[in-house]
Scaffold this motif. Sequence first.
Motif, PDB file in Angstrom:
ATOM      1  N   VAL A 287       9.656  15.367 -12.517  1.00  0.00           N
ATOM      2  CA  VAL A 287       8.326  15.074 -11.950  1.00  0.00           C
ATOM      3  C   VAL A 287       8.005  13.773 -11.707  1.00  0.00           C
ATOM      4  O   VAL A 287       7.275  13.545 -10.717  1.00  0.00           O
ATOM      5  CB  VAL A 287       7.496  15.769 -13.392  1.00  0.00           C
ATOM      6  N   GLY A 288       8.494  12.831 -12.320  1.00  0.00           N
ATOM      7  CA  GLY A 288       8.358  11.597 -11.763  1.00  0.00           C
ATOM      8  C   GLY A 288       8.841  11.064 -10.567  1.00  0.00           C
ATOM      9  O   GLY A 288       8.147  10.542  -9.625  1.00  0.00           O
ATOM     10  N   ALA A 289      10.000  11.871 -10.049  1.00  0.00           N
ATOM     11  CA  ALA A 289      10.539  11.579  -8.931  1.00  0.00           C
ATOM     12  C   ALA A 289       9.736  12.056  -7.887  1.00  0.00           C
ATOM     13  O   ALA A 289       9.315  11.706  -6.542  1.00  0.00           O
ATOM     14  CB  ALA A 289      12.019  12.129  -8.919  1.00  0.00           C
ATOM     15  N   VAL A 290       9.281  13.398  -8.256  1.00  0.00           N
ATOM     16  CA  VAL A 290       8.254  14.131  -7.142  1.00  0.00           C
ATOM     17  C   VAL A 290       6.900  13.063  -6.803  1.00  0.00           C
ATOM     18  O   VAL A 290       6.557  13.055  -5.744  1.00  0.00           O
ATOM     19  CB  VAL A 290       7.674  15.447  -7.565  1.00  0.00           C
ATOM     20  N   ASN A 291       6.482  12.576  -8.054  1.00  0.00           N
ATOM     21  CA  ASN A 291       5.146  11.610  -7.949  1.00  0.00           C
ATOM     22  C   ASN A 291       5.556  10.459  -6.944  1.00  0.00           C
ATOM     23  O   ASN A 291       4.807  10.183  -6.017  1.00  0.00           O
ATOM     24  CB  ASN A 291       4.343  11.436  -9.104  1.00  0.00           C
TER      25      ASN A 291
ATOM     26  N   VAL B  68       5.865   6.935  -2.284  1.00  0.00           N
ATOM     27  CA  VAL B  68       6.315   6.135  -1.261  1.00  0.00           C
ATOM     28  C   VAL B  68       6.276   6.761   0.283  1.00  0.00           C
ATOM     29  O   VAL B  68       6.277   6.051   1.160  1.00  0.00           O
ATOM     30  CB  VAL B  68       7.811   5.852  -1.891  1.00  0.00           C
ATOM     31  N   PHE B  69       6.525   7.910   0.549  1.00  0.00           N
ATOM     32  CA  PHE B  69       6.935   8.343   1.842  1.00  0.00           C
ATOM     33  C   PHE B  69       5.552   8.909   2.404  1.00  0.00           C
ATOM     34  O   PHE B  69       5.598   8.835   3.760  1.00  0.00           O
ATOM     35  CB  PHE B  69       7.752   9.459   1.696  1.00  0.00           C
ATOM     36  N   THR B  70       4.643   9.320   1.753  1.00  0.00           N
ATOM     37  CA  THR B  70       3.531   9.433   2.508  1.00  0.00           C
ATOM     38  C   THR B  70       2.588   8.358   2.605  1.00  0.00           C
ATOM     39  O   THR B  70       1.768   8.187   3.541  1.00  0.00           O
ATOM     40  CB  THR B  70       2.424  10.719   1.755  1.00  0.00           C
ATOM     41  N   ARG B  71       2.766   7.295   1.867  1.00  0.00           N
ATOM     42  CA  ARG B  71       1.879   6.083   1.978  1.00  0.00           C
ATOM     43  C   ARG B  71       0.626   6.166   1.615  1.00  0.00           C
ATOM     44  O   ARG B  71      -0.439   5.390   1.912  1.00  0.00           O
ATOM     45  CB  ARG B  71       2.231   5.463   3.103  1.00  0.00           C
ATOM     46  N   VAL B  72       0.033   7.628   0.996  1.00  0.00           N
ATOM     47  CA  VAL B  72      -1.067   7.722   0.507  1.00  0.00           C
ATOM     48  C   VAL B  72      -1.335   6.753  -0.769  1.00  0.00           C
ATOM     49  O   VAL B  72      -0.230   6.731  -1.580  1.00  0.00           O
ATOM     50  CB  VAL B  72      -1.315   9.350   0.348  1.00  0.00           C
ATOM     51  N   PRO B  73      -2.231   6.419  -1.230  1.00  0.00           N
ATOM     52  CA  PRO B  73      -2.530   5.333  -2.217  1.00  0.00           C
ATOM     53  C   PRO B  73      -2.265   6.312  -3.608  1.00  0.00           C
ATOM     54  O   PRO B  73      -2.468   7.441  -3.775  1.00  0.00           O
ATOM     55  CB  PRO B  73      -4.071   4.917  -2.274  1.00  0.00           C
TER      56      PRO B  73
ATOM     57  N   ALA C   7       9.129  -9.735  -2.279  1.00  0.00           N
ATOM     58  CA  ALA C   7       9.964  -9.195  -3.033  1.00  0.00           C
ATOM     59  C   ALA C   7      10.841  -8.462  -1.607  1.00  0.00           C
ATOM     60  O   ALA C   7      12.002  -8.569  -1.678  1.00  0.00           O
ATOM     61  CB  ALA C   7       9.569  -8.046  -3.841  1.00  0.00           C
ATOM     62  N   PHE C   8      10.013  -7.972  -0.584  1.00  0.00           N
ATOM     63  CA  PHE C   8      10.991  -7.480   0.436  1.00  0.00           C
ATOM     64  C   PHE C   8      11.750  -8.261   1.021  1.00  0.00           C
ATOM     65  O   PHE C   8      12.609  -8.218   1.522  1.00  0.00           O
ATOM     66  CB  PHE C   8       9.999  -6.612   1.437  1.00  0.00           C
ATOM     67  N   ARG C   9      11.106  -9.435   1.503  1.00  0.00           N
ATOM     68  CA  ARG C   9      11.716 -10.357   2.145  1.00  0.00           C
ATOM     69  C   ARG C   9      12.856 -11.027   1.424  1.00  0.00           C
ATOM     70  O   ARG C   9      13.562 -11.988   2.138  1.00  0.00           O
ATOM     71  CB  ARG C   9      10.881 -11.651   2.574  1.00  0.00           C
ATOM     72  N   SER C  10      12.782 -10.888  -0.024  1.00  0.00           N
ATOM     73  CA  SER C  10      13.893 -11.432  -0.767  1.00  0.00           C
ATOM     74  C   SER C  10      15.063 -10.463  -0.851  1.00  0.00           C
ATOM     75  O   SER C  10      15.916 -10.709  -1.672  1.00  0.00           O
ATOM     76  CB  SER C  10      13.330 -11.842  -2.074  1.00  0.00           C
ATOM     77  N   GLY C  11      14.752  -9.300  -0.251  1.00  0.00           N
ATOM     78  CA  GLY C  11      15.957  -8.249  -0.108  1.00  0.00           C
ATOM     79  C   GLY C  11      15.779  -7.106  -1.304  1.00  0.00           C
ATOM     80  O   GLY C  11      16.694  -6.623  -1.728  1.00  0.00           O
ATOM     81  N   VAL C  12      14.653  -7.278  -2.030  1.00  0.00           N
ATOM     82  CA  VAL C  12      14.514  -6.144  -2.974  1.00  0.00           C
ATOM     83  C   VAL C  12      14.284  -4.815  -2.486  1.00  0.00           C
ATOM     84  O   VAL C  12      13.139  -4.902  -1.342  1.00  0.00           O
ATOM     85  CB  VAL C  12      13.469  -6.724  -3.813  1.00  0.00           C
ATOM     86  N   PRO C  13      14.819  -3.598  -2.671  1.00  0.00           N
ATOM     87  CA  PRO C  13      14.569  -2.397  -1.933  1.00  0.00           C
ATOM     88  C   PRO C  13      13.350  -1.940  -2.401  1.00  0.00           C
ATOM     89  O   PRO C  13      13.061  -1.258  -3.632  1.00  0.00           O
ATOM     90  CB  PRO C  13      15.836  -1.643  -2.448  1.00  0.00           C
ATOM     91  N   VAL C  14      12.015  -2.217  -1.838  1.00  0.00           N
ATOM     92  CA  VAL C  14      10.844  -1.942  -2.514  1.00  0.00           C
ATOM     93  C   VAL C  14      10.586  -0.236  -2.589  1.00  0.00           C
ATOM     94  O   VAL C  14      10.100   0.141  -3.630  1.00  0.00           O
ATOM     95  CB  VAL C  14       9.775  -2.417  -1.543  1.00  0.00           C
ATOM     96  N   ALA C  15      10.871   0.539  -1.678  1.00  0.00           N
ATOM     97  CA  ALA C  15      10.856   1.865  -1.681  1.00  0.00           C
ATOM     98  C   ALA C  15      11.351   2.441  -2.905  1.00  0.00           C
ATOM     99  O   ALA C  15      10.926   3.305  -3.662  1.00  0.00           O
ATOM    100  CB  ALA C  15      10.870   2.743  -0.446  1.00  0.00           C
ATOM    101  N   ARG C  16      12.701   2.299  -2.940  1.00  0.00           N
ATOM    102  CA  ARG C  16      13.464   2.798  -3.934  1.00  0.00           C
ATOM    103  C   ARG C  16      13.169   2.231  -5.394  1.00  0.00           C
ATOM    104  O   ARG C  16      13.162   3.056  -6.457  1.00  0.00           O
ATOM    105  CB  ARG C  16      14.989   2.262  -3.767  1.00  0.00           C
ATOM    106  N   THR C  17      12.853   0.908  -5.370  1.00  0.00           N
ATOM    107  CA  THR C  17      12.130   0.628  -6.622  1.00  0.00           C
ATOM    108  C   THR C  17      10.988   1.043  -7.285  1.00  0.00           C
ATOM    109  O   THR C  17      10.464   1.403  -8.545  1.00  0.00           O
ATOM    110  CB  THR C  17      12.055  -1.110  -6.795  1.00  0.00           C
ATOM    111  N   ARG C  18      10.181   1.405  -6.349  1.00  0.00           N
ATOM    112  CA  ARG C  18       8.722   2.221  -6.531  1.00  0.00           C
ATOM    113  C   ARG C  18       9.131   3.534  -7.291  1.00  0.00           C
ATOM    114  O   ARG C  18       8.450   3.922  -8.164  1.00  0.00           O
ATOM    115  CB  ARG C  18       7.797   2.254  -5.282  1.00  0.00           C
TER     116      ARG C  18
END
Length: 334
Positions: free
Chosen positions: A122-126, A131-136, A217-228
């Motif tokens: 359920v958390g993965a779906v949320n 992440v992928f729709t970029r809706v708030p 964080a993105f410029r430092s190489g952190v995978p932002v989408a995966r971390t969120r």
Amino acid sequence: MSAAAPPVGAARVGPLDGIAAYVRRNGWTFGLIALLVALLLFTKWIQPRYGPIPLQGLATSVQPLVLAAVAQAIVVISGGIDLSIGSIMALTSVVSATLMDKQTEGVSVAVVIGVLLLGLAVGAVNGALVVFTRVPDIVVTLAMSFVWAGCALLVRSAPGGGAAAWLRGLVGGPLGNEWIPKAAVTVLVVVFVVWIPLSRSRIGLSIYAIGSNRLAAFRSGVPVARTRLLAYVLTGFFSALAGLSLTATTSIGSPVPGPYTLLSVAAVVLGGVSLAGGRGGVFGPIVAVVVLQLIQTDLTFLRFDSNYALVAQGAILMLVTMFSSYLSFRRTRT
């Protein structure tokens, strides 16, 4: 061969300096602990019979909300928010209560594992939708709260089911000493085993990094989408734990979401977690939940109308939010 002398003007850092720095970094949490101790002493003063049994009852009653606050704190630290925690708790509670009802111990253990996996899913779906729709995230999780609440009603339209004896035993009674509630020990063990190692790992550091400054964080190489996404997965996991705790404390599953979502946000704010992300921890919200519950208990002992407890809690949260904003403003000026 003699040791080299330290450079002139170099500051010597001793163990007391390290302790002082730790206290400064966690000053808000230590202040909450002092407030909690004061409230416990005040409770004992106005109600001399307040002892081990009421303390165990307090720990048992707040356990679901404590786990919900931990779940909310993780996603808020990452710079997001989850308004579906209460609905996830209802879903996992009714699933566990329905599947465990009148089953053997072995089956109930499998059910608990399955429910925890359900929380992860359920958390993965949320997280994926955010992440992928970029809706708030506030919009996505609000919408998904209705989805998960509807799923809970599909599983069970009315409260019912049951809880395994060993699961109920994890939240009721003392552990060794009558002053040590088993429910409190269970929560602390879960948090220390799951979150503390993760918070010190690369995943935890990445969660703090994207909450503090996502672009940096993105410029430092952190995978932002995966971390969120991982932050929402962890939130789903702790929400499932909160749902299991709800089943254990009530011995049934209820498909109607309680007030846990908004209360978890309140505990996060009072616990010193910045709603902007990147600052705070999970221990502060845990203490904040107990503080909020004790305020309500004390007002009941003083024979105030129960509605005044909500007024007091709201006023405290407003003052805390204003004070936190003032401190943030001071930091930006200096």
